[in-house]
Design an enzyme around this catalytic site. Structure first.
Site, PDB file in Angstrom:
ATOM      1  N   GLU A  87       0.812  -1.202   0.000  1.00 43.86           N
ATOM      2  CA  GLU A  87       0.000   0.000   0.000  1.00 43.86           C
ATOM      3  C   GLU A  87       0.859   1.272   0.000  1.00 43.86           C
ATOM      4  OE1 GLU A  87      -3.076   0.159  -0.419  1.00 43.86           O
ATOM      5  OE2 GLU A  87      -3.508   2.250   0.068  1.00 43.86           O
ATOM      6  N   ASP A  88       1.875   1.293   0.836  1.00 45.29           N
ATOM      7  CA  ASP A  88       2.591   2.551   1.065  1.00 45.29           C
ATOM      8  C   ASP A  88       3.873   2.715   0.274  1.00 45.29           C
ATOM      9  OD1 ASP A  88       0.617   3.066   2.826  1.00 45.29           O
ATOM     10  OD2 ASP A  88       1.809   2.818   4.645  1.00 45.29           O
TER      11      ASP A  88
END
Ligand code: MN
Length: 734
Positions: A87-88
């Site tokens: 996600e990051d």
């Protein structure tokens, strides 16, 4: 990493703590994979900071620490450390798979997907759907455990966020995550999530109740200690080994009780509880006897969750007594094992196992899940929990959202057309396109969990016949068929009317001279309510124009021989086959008419004793369907074709019924199945066993065709088979 490239001390310290924890629990463990995941995450989250200003890496480390506290396996801990990298930091599934193997990559991806689901602040009535959807999206139970740990740490550090986000996340925790923890029997995590969320949402109430609880505890502490001592003594005298601990009801739990029962805190009898943990079920009951011998039990407050566990598998004996000084106490009695399950739930069954390799299935965990499925069958009202797990293990549904956040539940493989019809019939009819997650997709695209679906409509648009092969829901199918049938009828009317006019011209009959009343009379002679219906009959080819017009031909004049001019049937009309007397069955009679050809419909193959209904087919006689047959609904919209039928009394025929049995593949099962049939004097026409690929080895599917006299006998056969150990389900195949 900080700007100078070194790891912040706090982060290193947390990893040291994590390593210590794992080492302490499992000295043999190779920590290299854990360290590798740590280094990888550290690299990828470098320079990122949390809203609190702390290095981002503290978050995955704390999540892994929570998981280590639950004694989870290395894959689970690695997932905890890596759960935010996709996600990051833009890491891919492929890269994770190369570095850490398929299990870790799969789990990290699962956690990421759950994070992408937008809740659109679910209303109460659909929170349940969202919870189910989350579980349905999870194919490895470790994904949900990591997600819960992630949420727990986020809740512990929620104060760093803006008030708005705090409110949203806390509500989501109460509505979605703590109920999931509860379902999975994880009492400890659920309790902490609830109290943290409630503290965020209603801080004043929280503090107020907290203070009241503290006051009560102080007041009754002396009584509690006295009771503990007495109990220790008495239990020892009876040779009941026991660990005693005090338990204080959690704030949110108290608040719920106060609100639900509209009572004051003085009336909460289980605010303070004494917990006795002993070694066996027998001693649980023995301890209960000792307690009731010493103090007066409060009537109506003895609960035996050992004999009847709660749906999340919680087991204990509860009783409330009037203790020293007239103070009420609840006492909970359980074994070590029950205690572990109450606190840790499903994770108690998913713990690290020495020597286990890869994602090898934890036998105990699976056995436990299997037991749930067993229980579900036995329970009259299967708990929501079971249904959820089933979705989890064998996903059969997809959960999608409207752009406004309403959850729409559809069967697997459902398409945007199903989605459109489940919103509204008109949306379905007028559907000309769909956007899934903002992108235009073909209408045949199967929907997936969490998809946000937007339907593009155009007024006046009508469904096409091809749609019937694209839809999965019966609702959509029925609606489409209805439209198609209606338009076919319109065409039939048109065709019929033209055929009549043509034939009239050929015969030299002036239709315009025949009065409306006279034509209506003709229609009614043919059993049609309206002239339009007569035209339709003509169009469908059920009557001929020549027949109708014969009465208007000049008297005595011979009609010229009719040329073979069949009316073209409208598209979609089934070509009438030869009337099938081979299907006809004297065991059924048409109420009030004995001369009609009757046959049992192949789609549902009704058997004696079932509720049935007849349907006049085009040229094949009366088809008899079971009232529960899905086709009945489709067929019966033409009410005038419906006809009452009943089972004739005298006949002794047997009915062939196809059945399928889902069972464990163990020796003797087939024998037991057949002996049920022998016992019922039922013949087996065919029987075939095969491996159940969906459930894997040790599972089999048995297909059989058997003869039964009636519904009652069939029910006895099914019940008998279901009682055989290992048999999971028995279904009649329609
Ligand atoms: Mn996270």
């Amino acid at each position: 990493m900080s700007a100078d490239g070194s790891t912040p001390p706090l982060v290193d310290q947390l990893f040291a703590e994590l390593s210590e924890k794992v080492k302490a629990a499992r000295p043999q463990e190779d920590l290299e994979p854990l360290e590798r995941a740590y280094r990888y995450a550290l690299n990828h989250h470098a320079h990122q900071v949390r809203d609190s200003g702390e290095p981002y890496m503290t978050h995955p480390l704390q999540v892994a620490l929570i998981l280590a506290g639950m004694n989870m396996d290395i894959v689970c801990l690695q997932t905890g450390l890596l759960h935010d990298v996709i996600e990051d930091t833009g890491t891919t599934h492929e890269e994770l798979r190369r570095e850490f193997g398929e299990d870790v990559a799969h789990c990290v991806e699962g956690v990421t997907k759950l994070g992408k689901v937008k809740f659109y602040s679910p209303e109460e009535r659909q929170a349940e759907s969202v919870r189910k959807m989350l579980l349905a999206m999870v194919s490895d139970i470790r994904v949900i455990l990591v997600k819960l740990a992630d949420r727990l740490h986020n809740m512990r550090t929620i104060s760093a966020l803006s008030v708005e986000r705090q409110q949203r996340i806390a509500r989501e925790t109460l509505e979605i995550y703590s109920p999931i923890a509860h379902r999975l029997g994880m009492g400890k995590i659920r309790g902490e999530l609830e109290d943290l969320a409630f503290h965020t949402l209603e801080p004043e109430v929280y503090e107020d109740i907290r203070a009241q609880i503290d006051a009560r505890i102080q007041d009754s502490d002396a009584a509690l200690q006295q009771m503990k001592q007495t109990l220790m003594l008495k239990l020892a005298r009876e040779n009941i080994p026991a660990k005693l601990e005090g338990r204080i009801k959690r704030v949110y739990s108290v608040v719920q009780k106060l609100r639900r029962q509209k009572i004051g805190i003085d009336q909460v009898y289980d605010l303070l509880a004494l917990r006795i943990i002993t070694d066996s079920v027998k001693n649980c009951y023995a301890a209960l006897g000792v307690i009731h011998n010493e103090w007066h039990p409060i009537p109506g407050r003895i609960k035996d969750f050992i004999a009847i566990p709660r749906t999340n598998l919680y087991q204990s004996l509860h009783t409330s007594v009037i203790g020293p000084g007239g103070v009420n106490f609840e006492i909970q009695i359980r074994t070590e094992e029950m205690h572990r399950i109450a606190e840790e739930g499903i994770s108690a069954h998913w713990k690290y196992k020495e020597g286990r390799r890869g994602a090898g299935v934890d036998e105990k965990g699976v056995a436990w899940l299997r037991q749930l499925v067993e229980w579900q069958r036995e329970m009259r009202d299967p708990g929501e929990f079971m249904a959820t797990l089933k979705v989890d293990l064998y996903p059969e549904e997809v959960y999608c959202f409207t752009p406004r956040g309403r959850v729409i539940i559809l069967p697997r493989e459902a398409t945007p057309i199903d989605f459109a019809y489940s919103i509204h019939t008109d949306v379905g009819h007028q559907c000309v396109g769909a956007k899934v997650n903002g992108r235009i997709v073909p209408l045949r695209t199967p929907l997936r969990n969490g998809d946000v679906v937007e339907i593009v409509t155009q007024s006046g648009h009508m469904p096409s016949k091809d749609w019937l092969s694209l839809v999965k829901t019966s609702r959509a199918r029925n609606k489409i068929k209805h439209v198609i049938n209606a338009s076919e009828r319109e065409r039939a009317i048109d065709i019929g009317q033209k055929a009549l006019e043509r034939e009239a011209r050929r015969l030299g009959i002036a239709l315009s001279r025949i009065g409306r009343g006279e034509m209506d009379q003709v229609a009614s002679d043919y059993g049609c309510a309206k002239l339009e219906d007569l035209h339709a009959s003509l169009g469908y080819g059920k009557v001929s124009a020549r027949q109708i017009l014969s009465r208007f031909a000049p008297t005595g004049e011979l009609l010229p021989p009719a040329p073979p001019e069949p009316v073209a049937p409208p598209p979609g009309t089934p070509i009438p086959g030869r009337p099938g007397p081979d299907n006809s069955d004297l065991v059924i009679r048409v109420t009030g008419a004995d001369d009609l050809l009757v046959y049992r419909a192949k789609c549902c193959n009704p058997i004696r004793g079932e509720a049935i209904v007849g349907y006049i087919t085009r040229g094949k006689g009366v088809g008899v369907h079971s009232l529960s047959c899905p086709n009945v609904q489709n067929l019966m919209y033409e009410v005038d074709r419906r006809i009452d039928v009943e089972w004739a009394r005298a006949a002794t025929d047997n009915f062939m019924v196809k059945m399928v049995v889902y069972t464990e593949d163990r020796p003797g099962v087939l024998n037991q199945l057949t002996s049920v049939l022998t016992h019922e004097n039922s013949n087996i026409r065919s029987l075939e066993a095969r491996a159940d690929e969906r459930r894997g080895p040790d599972n089999a599917i048995v297909d059989m065709t058997v003869e039964v006299r009636d519904k009652k006998q069939l029910e006895r056969v099914v019940a008998g088979m279901r009682r055989i150990p290992g048999v999971r389900d028995v279904e009649r195949v329609q």
